[in-house]
Design an enzyme around this catalytic site. Structure first.
Site, mmCIF file in Angstrom:
data_model
loop_
_atom_site.group_PDB
_atom_site.id
_atom_site.type_symbol
_atom_site.label_atom_id
_atom_site.label_comp_id
_atom_site.label_asym_id
_atom_site.label_seq_id
_atom_site.Cartn_x
_atom_site.Cartn_y
_atom_site.Cartn_z
ATOM 1 N N SER A 171 93.084 -32.943 39.129
ATOM 2 C CA SER A 171 93.249 -34.024 40.094
ATOM 3 C C SER A 171 93.108 -35.414 39.485
ATOM 4 O O SER A 171 92.359 -35.601 38.521
ATOM 5 C CB SER A 171 92.201 -33.868 41.199
ATOM 6 O OG SER A 171 92.221 -34.978 42.070
ATOM 7 N N ASN A 172 93.820 -36.367 40.116
ATOM 8 C CA ASN A 172 93.663 -37.789 39.776
ATOM 9 C C ASN A 172 92.295 -38.310 40.182
ATOM 10 O O ASN A 172 91.876 -39.365 39.701
ATOM 11 C CB ASN A 172 94.721 -38.625 40.510
ATOM 12 C CG ASN A 172 96.056 -38.654 39.787
ATOM 13 O OD1 ASN A 172 96.151 -38.311 38.595
ATOM 14 N ND2 ASN A 172 97.104 -39.052 40.485
ATOM 15 N N ARG B 16 98.268 -45.098 51.378
ATOM 16 C CA ARG B 16 98.581 -43.914 50.577
ATOM 17 C C ARG B 16 99.647 -44.258 49.530
ATOM 18 O O ARG B 16 99.529 -43.893 48.370
ATOM 19 C CB ARG B 16 99.063 -42.773 51.482
ATOM 20 C CG ARG B 16 99.510 -41.500 50.747
ATOM 21 C CD ARG B 16 98.388 -40.757 50.082
ATOM 22 N NE ARG B 16 98.824 -39.493 49.477
ATOM 23 C CZ ARG B 16 98.170 -38.890 48.485
ATOM 24 N NH1 ARG B 16 97.078 -39.450 47.982
ATOM 25 N NH2 ARG B 16 98.600 -37.741 47.982
ATOM 26 N N ASP C 156 96.346 -28.939 42.767
ATOM 27 C CA ASP C 156 96.209 -30.373 43.072
ATOM 28 C C ASP C 156 95.173 -30.456 44.205
ATOM 29 O O ASP C 156 94.915 -29.464 44.897
ATOM 30 C CB ASP C 156 97.573 -30.902 43.524
ATOM 31 C CG ASP C 156 97.462 -32.247 44.202
ATOM 32 O OD1 ASP C 156 97.038 -33.207 43.541
ATOM 33 O OD2 ASP C 156 97.762 -32.324 45.418
ATOM 34 N N TYR D 84 94.481 -33.594 46.780
ATOM 35 C CA TYR D 84 94.734 -34.262 48.068
ATOM 36 C C TYR D 84 96.104 -33.918 48.649
ATOM 37 O O TYR D 84 97.115 -34.123 48.008
ATOM 38 C CB TYR D 84 94.542 -35.767 47.906
ATOM 39 C CG TYR D 84 93.123 -36.069 47.493
ATOM 40 C CD1 TYR D 84 92.800 -36.407 46.181
ATOM 41 C CD2 TYR D 84 92.075 -35.908 48.399
ATOM 42 C CE1 TYR D 84 91.486 -36.613 45.792
ATOM 43 C CE2 TYR D 84 90.763 -36.118 48.014
ATOM 44 C CZ TYR D 84 90.474 -36.460 46.709
ATOM 45 O OH TYR D 84 89.172 -36.644 46.335
HETATM 46 C C1 LAC Z 1 95.452 -35.473 43.131
HETATM 47 C C2 LAC Z 1 96.335 -36.179 44.124
HETATM 48 C C3 LAC Z 1 97.633 -36.555 43.550
HETATM 49 O O1 LAC Z 1 94.528 -34.790 43.574
HETATM 50 O O2 LAC Z 1 96.533 -35.326 45.248
HETATM 51 O O3 LAC Z 1 95.723 -35.607 41.917
#
Ligand code: LAC
Length: 224
Positions: free
Chosen positions: A117-118, A41, A10, A12
């Site tokens: 990641s999103n 957030r 992941d 963030y």
């Molecule tokens: C991402 C966030 C959820 O990178 O941290 O998907």
């Protein structure tokens, strides 16, 4: 424990420390910064879940900016375009946590690594270039490819398809407890990096397989 053929991270809170954004908020909005940061957030996460349920995908940068506008208004702040641009630019220049370089350098010699990641692809490319960690990864995977956000199974399936590794042989690493549950529900091996001491696992029936405090623990966990 299944053999490990890939490790997927992941972004963030796991690789990138969002704390530097809090410092920018404090400079701009001093006493209201803490509340704005917290609402921002939380709303950012809520919007990823809501837009997926509504089937109304927009790139993470747009959604994050919308969440910031909500957080400012909720705190009685009329955010100026320049201030919004400054805070959004911070996402391109987030620092990685102190142990990340050494951990990725070591792990990348043992097994293929990826990011899932999103964040939209451009944001990921800029943040990994800024931190000079791009070379460690076989792939950098944004949900842009499926236009849905975590925790839909389609997103985790992306990592399996792109890395050509079966789910049970992929280790997924996240600091976000809801993401841990989503990845475990899908069928990945999951490591929770517990960066906040008071964090607790979600009551969703999909706990992590392992819990660590920093990424340097991964090598001894899987390759010793
Ligand atoms: C991402 C966030 C959820 O990178 O941290 O998907």
């Amino acid at each position: 424990m299944n053999p490990v053929e890939a490790i997927v991270f992941d972004a963030y809170g796991t690789l990138f420390d969002v704390q530097s954004i809090q410092r920018k908020l404090e400079k701009l909005y001093n006493t209201r910064a803490a509340s704005i940061g917290q609402v921002w957030r939380q709303k950012q996460l809520e919007y990823t879940w809501l837009r997926t349920l509504m089937q109304r995908y927009v790139p993470f940068t747009k959604l994050t900016q919308d969440a910031l506008l909500y957080a400012c208004e909720a705190n009685g702040v009329n955010a100026q375009p320049e201030e919004v641009n400054q805070l959004m630019e911070a996402y391109n220049q987030l620092d990685v946590f102190t142990e990340v370089h050494a951990a990725l350098q070591q792990l990348s010699q043992q097994v293929p690594l990826a990011i899932l990641s999103n964040a939209n692809q451009e944001l990921l490319d800029r943040a990994t270039t800024y931190n000079q960690i791009k070379p460690y990864f076989k792939d950098i995977i944004s949900v842009d490819a499926v236009e849905q956000f975590k925790t839909v199974p389609t997103v985790y399936q992306l990592a399996v398809d792109r890395l050509k590794v079966s789910a049970e042989r992929v280790v997924f690493v996240s600091s976000n407890t809801w993401d841990v549950a989503g990845a475990k529900s899908f069928g990945l091996q999951v490591v929770w990096v517990k960066r906040k001491q008071d964090a607790i696992v979600e009551q969703l029936g999909f706990p992590p397989d392992h819990t660590i405090e920093q990424l340097g623990d991964l090598s001894s966990l899987f390759f010793s």
